[in-house]
Design a protein around this motif. Sequence first.
Motif, short mmCIF file in Angstrom:
data_model
loop_
_atom_site.label_atom_id
_atom_site.label_comp_id
_atom_site.label_asym_id
_atom_site.label_seq_id
_atom_site.Cartn_x
_atom_site.Cartn_y
_atom_site.Cartn_z
N ALA A 104 -18.25 -16.03 -28.95
CA ALA A 104 -19.71 -15.97 -28.82
C ALA A 104 -20.18 -14.53 -28.86
O ALA A 104 -21.17 -14.19 -29.53
N ALA A 105 -19.47 -13.68 -28.14
CA ALA A 105 -19.86 -12.26 -28.10
C ALA A 105 -19.79 -11.66 -29.50
O ALA A 105 -20.67 -10.90 -29.92
N LYS A 106 -18.73 -12.02 -30.21
CA LYS A 106 -18.56 -11.52 -31.57
C LYS A 106 -19.72 -11.95 -32.45
O LYS A 106 -20.26 -11.15 -33.24
N LEU A 107 -20.10 -13.23 -32.34
CA LEU A 107 -21.18 -13.77 -33.17
C LEU A 107 -22.50 -13.05 -32.86
O LEU A 107 -23.24 -12.66 -33.76
N ARG A 145 -25.83 -6.49 -35.49
CA ARG A 145 -25.38 -5.53 -36.52
C ARG A 145 -26.10 -5.73 -37.83
O ARG A 145 -26.27 -4.80 -38.62
N SER A 146 -26.51 -6.98 -38.09
CA SER A 146 -27.17 -7.26 -39.36
C SER A 146 -28.49 -6.53 -39.49
O SER A 146 -29.04 -6.43 -40.58
N PHE A 154 -25.23 -22.70 -35.67
CA PHE A 154 -24.82 -22.40 -37.04
C PHE A 154 -25.56 -21.19 -37.60
O PHE A 154 -25.03 -20.44 -38.42
N LEU A 155 -26.79 -20.98 -37.14
CA LEU A 155 -27.54 -19.81 -37.62
C LEU A 155 -26.82 -18.53 -37.27
O LEU A 155 -26.84 -17.55 -38.03
N LEU A 156 -26.15 -18.51 -36.11
CA LEU A 156 -25.37 -17.33 -35.73
C LEU A 156 -24.26 -17.10 -36.75
O LEU A 156 -24.00 -15.97 -37.17
N ALA A 157 -23.60 -18.18 -37.13
CA ALA A 157 -22.51 -18.07 -38.09
C ALA A 157 -23.01 -17.55 -39.43
O ALA A 157 -22.39 -16.69 -40.07
N VAL A 158 -24.16 -18.05 -39.87
CA VAL A 158 -24.70 -17.63 -41.16
C VAL A 158 -25.11 -16.16 -41.11
O VAL A 158 -24.86 -15.40 -42.04
N ALA A 159 -25.71 -15.76 -40.00
CA ALA A 159 -26.09 -14.35 -39.87
C ALA A 159 -24.86 -13.46 -39.97
O ALA A 159 -24.89 -12.39 -40.60
N ASN A 160 -23.78 -13.92 -39.39
CA ASN A 160 -22.53 -13.15 -39.47
C ASN A 160 -22.00 -13.10 -40.89
O ASN A 160 -21.40 -12.12 -41.31
#
Lengths: 80, 470, 386
Positions: free
Chosen positions: B203-206, B212-213, B161-167
């Motif tokens: 996954a690659a997108k995330l 990018r952040s 979920f941390l990946l999603a939030v970073a995105n």
Amino acid sequence: MKMVALRINGKTFEAESGSSLGGVIHSSAAAFRQSVTLSQPRGIYCGMGVCFECTVMVDGRPARACITPVKEGMSVETQL
Amino acid sequence: MTAGALECDVLVVGAGPAGMAAAAAASEVGADVVCLDLFSNPGGQFHMRPVTSGGPFDSTSQVAEGRLAERRCRERGVRFLEQTEVFWAEPGFTTFASQANDPVAIRSTALVVATGAMERALPFKGWTLPGVMTAGAAQRLIKTSNAPPGRHVMLAGSGPFLLAVANTFGTAGQKLEYYVEMQRFRLAALSLLLANPGRLKEAAKLLAGVRRSGAKILTGHQVVEAMGSRQLEAVRVAPLDETGKPITEKSKIIENVDALCVGYGFRPIVDVTSVLDASHHFDDTLGGWVCSVDEQQATSVVGLFAAGETTGIGGAVCARLSGRISGLNAAAITGRYGRRHELELLGRRLKGARSFAAGLARIFPFPGHLVEQLGDDEIICRCEDVKMREIGAAISDGASDVFGVKMWTRAGMGACQGRICGTALSEIVARRMDRPVSDAGYNRPHMPLRPVSLSTADLALGLVSETEET
Amino acid sequence: MNMDLPKTADAVVVGGGIVGVAIARQLARDGLKTVLLEKGAFGGGVSGASLACLGTHMHNLDELPVLIDACRAWKELAADLGDPFEYQNCGQLRFIMRDPEIAVAEHWIAGETKFGLAPELLGPEEVRSIEPLMTGPILAASWSAEAATVNPFLAVRALLADGKRHGLSAFHSVPVLGFLDDGDSVAGVQVPSGTVSSPNVVIAAGPWSSRLAAAAGIRIPIKSRQAQCLASMRQSPSVRTVVGACESAGGVESGYTQIQQARSGQILFNTVIAPKEVPPNREDCVNEVPLDFVRDSIQTLTTLFPSLRHIPLLRSWVRFEATTPDDRFLTGNLVRPGLMIAAGDNGTGFCRALFMAGLISRMLRRLDPGAFAFLYDPARFSELRA
């Protein structure tokens, strides 16, 4: 983007209609209220209405700011 | 759609991906469906509607899918109740709720519970400081108020979920300064993705989104303390050794952090299913206590179905599939049948999706051991200001389970009724008593499932003429 | 834990609620090697769900000397132990909404005055000087100034701790499965991990006492009655006393109400209009409050305290009171030598717990039980005569 005016602790704020009251308050101050026995400052924690840390008075009734959408003329009192 | 007494064939509690899938499916085969949700718009957490239309989130697939799901429901006549919070449910079924303090009572033949998940919270030193919030809270702040969680934000904890939030930060054009993940997961993640090639692109997108952040990424690291006098000012972070314990000598203070967004994963919300006496089981890889269902998404109570995170943390794909299955079967209870072949197909796809989710859970095991790092002065129950010291003393004095600790310390007696501190209390009691976490007990929900004003409760209960308990 | 279970004891007390804990503590203080066995959590059965009101008003004129003694014992205990259980001398108001209740109240007041107590009948304005927010349409209220409340959880904890300081061994999560026999006498108890031999076994298991007595071959006239309560979220000070309904001669049908505000600020309240049949073994299930009870309770509270109608309801719970045919405790010897009982709280057991502890201890040590032991003698029921 419809803007509405609301009062928080007597001060007027402008925010987008339907946005989260929790966000509006948090942008101004991270601390919303004091904890029950130790009087520690508390602010948004879970953001989804489960923890009650963001409880404020909205138009005279207690409400969780994070799940309250802002409305025109809303009157909000926070403890801090 | 406003308050009052309603009747329908199928009531769906929760308008997230699972709930909307259930509502759409049931209405497709001709059932009369009502779908209620706490928030102002359908979508739940996953499809959370951004406050600004035409803004950066509108073009995300998540929001687009959410709007599509909602439209599908509305086109088939699903009645949505927004800002509606269930405070009680009776067998048979009658569901009582408050819609912004207005009374609601809904009679239905079948009930689908898709109440989603909440953060599986764990205390740490300084976690009650303003500015410290859950990862989900950070995501919601950005989406529902354009408000940044802070000017110097650290995202920490463990889990996908941390990946999603970073995105989310990236999509909103908001700065994320630190990304701190407990696991070093490269190899394990790689093998999981190779086994599920359909997920590679996502996954690659995330991962690209995180890079990018611009955030400084620290894997194999853990937050050990949130620091500040009246609000968050700095965070102490430590690397983890091979056993997963923080190496305190190598910890360092990261100054000038005003928002710390922490997540360790989710746990199912099982309040409605609990009070309707459905069977639940404990599965640490699925978030803890989980509502048990069969292949029809049926619980142990006739006419009661559950879908999505309520039946085990698995993400949006599992939610949509299980939601559709539950909706079709709930409609069948009311005499409206779907195609058997479709149900079998959905079931197979759900199995695959669950298997992926289980693999993901193995890469990011829930760090219950973090409670061992809590000092005596740490606040465990936020609602009632109960410290670790008091909990320890209660156990020493003869409190044998979470219930006993609650009676003697008030931990779990406050506004949230143990939803935030419950995970930690179970872990603490289990370790002290040398028992499995599932044995340590938990705070069973009771009437009301959420606080409700006396006047609203009285009016809602009065909307239904027969409320006699058998 | 169970590995420390003693093989023998001078006395075994079965049941870790307020009555069992009080007895076990008393026995330990009186020099007996005592073992307390609780099948679940201490105070987790019934006691913790109690509103724990300690008073003499509108209970039972026959028992009045006992109640006076019992209340004094609690007050002294609070002082002795440094008030570990939120003892509050808040007083009790019994509201009157119908004219015939005034005569009922005056009758009680007259009876209690004879024993040296000083309850009064107050008019609405006087009531509001004591309870400012109680602005509902009452005709009058009786007032008993010396009523008090305690925190029931902390009371159990404090008595348990004091008992342990005097050598009490207490075990949670240990159910008593049966009894040891020595001919006709009871000689101890059986538990999952073994046995504890003792010449004195005291059943203090509230509504579970019937099952235990049956395991010893004895039928006792204790039946469960369901009681329930509601709690609000923390509020600023709003209710200063314990507010109850006038105890009508008509019994339960006239309605039972209790409203009070805990030290935490939560308002605890309940109103029961009609009692409910309890199917067997309900005490072992998780139970929810009946919805008509919720409405009755909310309506009574908000009629009496109109300004509270929007406060949030937070929690509800169900407990089971052990009732006897004459509304009085069964305390004393139970047919078979070596077996005693202290159960039958009838909804007001908290107040009497310390008195029952003293009574059991005196009887067990063959001392003069006192002038009021006869009130609670199990043998007053013909089927319980040895």
